[in-house]
Design a protein around this motif. Structure first.
Motif, short mmCIF file in Angstrom:
data_model
loop_
_atom_site.label_atom_id
_atom_site.label_comp_id
_atom_site.label_asym_id
_atom_site.label_seq_id
_atom_site.Cartn_x
_atom_site.Cartn_y
_atom_site.Cartn_z
N ILE A 195 0.87 -1.18 0.00
CA ILE A 195 0.00 0.00 0.00
C ILE A 195 0.91 1.24 0.00
O ILE A 195 1.53 1.54 1.01
CB ILE A 195 -0.91 0.02 1.24
N PRO A 196 1.02 1.92 -1.14
CA PRO A 196 1.86 3.13 -1.17
C PRO A 196 1.11 4.33 -0.59
O PRO A 196 -0.05 4.57 -0.92
CB PRO A 196 2.15 3.34 -2.66
N VAL A 197 1.78 5.08 0.27
CA VAL A 197 1.24 6.33 0.79
C VAL A 197 2.26 7.42 0.50
O VAL A 197 3.46 7.25 0.75
CB VAL A 197 0.96 6.24 2.30
N LEU A 198 1.80 8.52 -0.07
CA LEU A 198 2.70 9.58 -0.49
C LEU A 198 3.19 10.39 0.71
O LEU A 198 2.40 10.84 1.53
CB LEU A 198 1.98 10.50 -1.48
N ARG A 229 8.23 12.62 -4.61
CA ARG A 229 8.61 11.31 -5.16
C ARG A 229 9.01 10.33 -4.06
O ARG A 229 9.72 9.35 -4.30
CB ARG A 229 9.74 11.47 -6.18
N THR A 230 8.56 10.60 -2.86
CA THR A 230 8.87 9.74 -1.73
C THR A 230 7.59 9.07 -1.23
O THR A 230 6.57 9.73 -1.02
CB THR A 230 9.52 10.53 -0.58
N PHE A 231 7.66 7.75 -1.07
CA PHE A 231 6.51 6.95 -0.67
C PHE A 231 6.85 6.16 0.59
O PHE A 231 7.98 5.72 0.79
CB PHE A 231 6.13 5.95 -1.76
N SER A 254 -2.59 9.16 -2.06
CA SER A 254 -2.95 10.07 -0.98
C SER A 254 -1.86 10.12 0.08
O SER A 254 -1.00 9.25 0.17
CB SER A 254 -4.27 9.63 -0.35
N ASP A 255 -1.95 11.16 0.90
CA ASP A 255 -1.01 11.29 2.02
C ASP A 255 -1.64 10.79 3.32
O ASP A 255 -1.24 11.19 4.41
CB ASP A 255 -0.56 12.75 2.18
N PHE A 256 -2.64 9.91 3.20
CA PHE A 256 -3.28 9.32 4.38
C PHE A 256 -3.65 7.89 4.05
O PHE A 256 -3.63 7.45 2.90
CB PHE A 256 -4.55 10.12 4.76
N TRP A 257 -4.02 7.14 5.10
CA TRP A 257 -4.53 5.79 4.91
C TRP A 257 -5.40 5.42 6.09
O TRP A 257 -5.39 6.10 7.12
CB TRP A 257 -3.41 4.77 4.70
N ALA A 258 -6.15 4.33 5.94
CA ALA A 258 -7.03 3.84 7.00
C ALA A 258 -6.38 2.67 7.72
O ALA A 258 -5.58 1.92 7.13
CB ALA A 258 -8.38 3.41 6.40
N TYR A 259 -6.76 2.50 8.99
CA TYR A 259 -6.17 1.46 9.82
C TYR A 259 -7.25 0.73 10.61
O TYR A 259 -8.26 1.31 11.01
CB TYR A 259 -5.16 2.06 10.81
N TYR A 260 -6.99 -0.57 10.81
CA TYR A 260 -7.83 -1.34 11.73
C TYR A 260 -7.57 -0.87 13.16
O TYR A 260 -6.64 -0.10 13.44
CB TYR A 260 -7.50 -2.83 11.63
N GLY A 261 -8.36 -1.39 14.08
CA GLY A 261 -8.20 -1.02 15.48
C GLY A 261 -6.87 -1.42 16.08
O GLY A 261 -6.43 -0.84 17.08
N ASP A 262 -6.20 -2.42 15.47
CA ASP A 262 -4.90 -2.86 16.00
C ASP A 262 -3.73 -2.18 15.29
O ASP A 262 -2.59 -2.63 15.38
CB ASP A 262 -4.76 -4.37 15.89
N ASP A 263 -4.01 -1.07 14.59
CA ASP A 263 -2.99 -0.26 13.90
C ASP A 263 -2.34 -0.97 12.72
O ASP A 263 -1.25 -0.58 12.29
CB ASP A 263 -1.91 0.21 14.87
N ILE A 264 -3.00 -1.98 12.17
CA ILE A 264 -2.55 -2.59 10.92
C ILE A 264 -3.23 -1.85 9.77
O ILE A 264 -4.43 -1.57 9.83
CB ILE A 264 -2.91 -4.08 10.87
#
Length: 416
Positions: free
Chosen positions: A53-56, A60-62, A160-170
């Motif tokens: 899962i790439p997050v910006l 040019r840095t991921f 995007s410069d964000f992402w979603a996470y499960y409750g266990d921070d995965i």
């Protein structure tokens, strides 16, 4: 007593040469991303499911978020060799030099359900394309699991410069979420995200030999649901799919589809009646859809196909297991079984060979009692919602094998 036979010095020397050669750069020189067989990605018997899962982070840095779902229970970390690398094309050789090994100290987090790695990569100025490749090798059987993701290519609008996470921070590693379940969004940009809802429902796709264009909705309803804060649980209560953005003036965002709480399994008899479309005649399907008591109608349908109750039970179990896997593997803004890949997967089963090109994906099935292959080609289409949107190249030439598989289903002989 059994006496152990120890190898001679010559045998040891030859063995050492083989080991050294197998780990030398030349051993990887003929293998490229385009040549890899990634069939394990879609196997019903995979032991793990790696993702990238790439997050910006900047231009040019991921940040590569690399969760590995543990499908097999009680996995020992040492059973797998993990590595990742950055390739400039689908034709660049995969070598020991461009793949970096990941060790246990590289784990960001481990839970009962995931291993999770995270690495920062910067793509050099002037490099026109970049692809991240994640590899996991099962040391017991030698099985190799791959997952690749475009970083810079014509098929991505940007990350995007964000992402979603499960409750266990995965990191959230799928496209669907059960309605009203919560995710936590984290990012380095604005403190709030914008939330667009598409209350869309889709018809099943046309069969592979149907070359007339599928109907498309003339208008797509979009509801702006306002903004919400990062780092707080967010729920999605409506049916359909959502597009989440930090900047509404850009094309970058994250897509989520909401599903019922039984998903990826079938929910009820109404859904069952809809899902048998792939192996039914038009008359049969219309009759099932119109039936007042769909349970009775479906019982009569399955028994009518097999003429045997036990065979019918096996057929039902097998068919809806295929639907379940199609939903897990291919759900995007459509439920997985309604995508072109999900349709082919449901009817034909897991492909024997899977290869990717920049602009497509090719599935091959080995024909029984023959050296020939049955091939399905999926064209990759640029789509703002997902960088992994594929449409089947339909052809009348696929009709004989398609009908042969449907006949096997209807006679209760399809088995994977």
């Amino acid at each position: 007593m059994i006496r152990q036979k120890f190898p001679s010095k010559i045998t040891l020397f030859i063995g050492l040469v083989v080991i050294l050669f197998s780990h030398s750069p030349s051993a990887y020189s003929q293998q490229t991303l385009e040549q890899l067989n990634q069939a394990l990605r879609y196997s019903r018997y995979s032991r793990i499911a790696p993702k990238v899962i790439p997050v910006l982070e900047s231009d040019r840095t991921f940040i590569l978020k690399m969760p590995v779902e543990k499908i097999e229970e009680n996995i020992d970390f040492g059973v797998y060799n993990f590595s990742y690398g950055i390739l400039s094309s689908f034709q660049e050789p995969i070598t020991a030099q461009n793949m970096i090994n990941l060790v246990e100290e590289d784990l960001v987090r481990e839970t009962n359900f995931h291993y999770y790695f995270e690495k920062k990569v910067t793509i050099p100025e002037g490099q026109e394309m970049a692809f991240a490749l994640f590899r996991a090798t099962d040391t017991r059987q030698g099985d190799e699991y791959y997952y690749h993701a475009d970083l810079i290519s014509p098929f991505v609008f940007g990350y995007s410069d964000f992402w979603a996470y499960y409750g266990d921070d995965i990191p959230f590693d799928q496209n669907f979420i059960v309605k009203n379940d919560a995710l936590v969004f984290k990012g380095s940009g604005p403190v709030s995200l914008h939330n667009f809802h598409y209350p869309a429902n889709f018809d099943p796709p046309l069969p592979p030999m149907e070359i007339r264009p599928a109907s498309v909705p003339r208008e797509v309803t979009v509801d702006y649901k306002g903004d919400f804060l990062l780092n707080t649980p967010k729920r999605f209560p409506e049916d359909g799919y959502f597009f989440i953005q930090s900047d509404t003036n850009s094309t970058k965002g994250m897509m989520l589809r909401t599903v019922h709480d039984a998903f990826p399994k079938v929910r009820d008899y109404d859904e069952m009646a809809e899902m048998v479309v792939y192996i039914s005649t038009r008359k049969e399907h219309e009759s099932l859809q119109a039936a007042e008591d769909k349970k009775i109608a479906l019982d009569q349908y399955w028994i009518g196909l097999t003429k045997d109750e036990e065979t019918a039970k096996k057929l039902i179990s097998e068919y809806f297991k295929q639907i379940e896997f199609a939903n897990i593997l291919f759900t995007d803004f459509k439920e997985g079984w309604k995508t072109d890949r999900g349709m082919v997967y449901t009817v034909m089963g897991p492909p024997n060979e899977v290869s990717f090109k920049l602009n497509g994906e090719i599935w091959s099935y080995l024909s029984a009692n023959s050296n020939s292959k049955i091939t399905f080609t999926f064209a990759r289409v640029k789509n703002i919602l997902t960088p992994n949107y594929y449409i089947l190249n339909r052809s009348r030439s696929l009709q004989p094998e398609w009908f042969k598989s449907i006949t096997l289903w209807r006679s209760g002989q399809m088995d994977f």
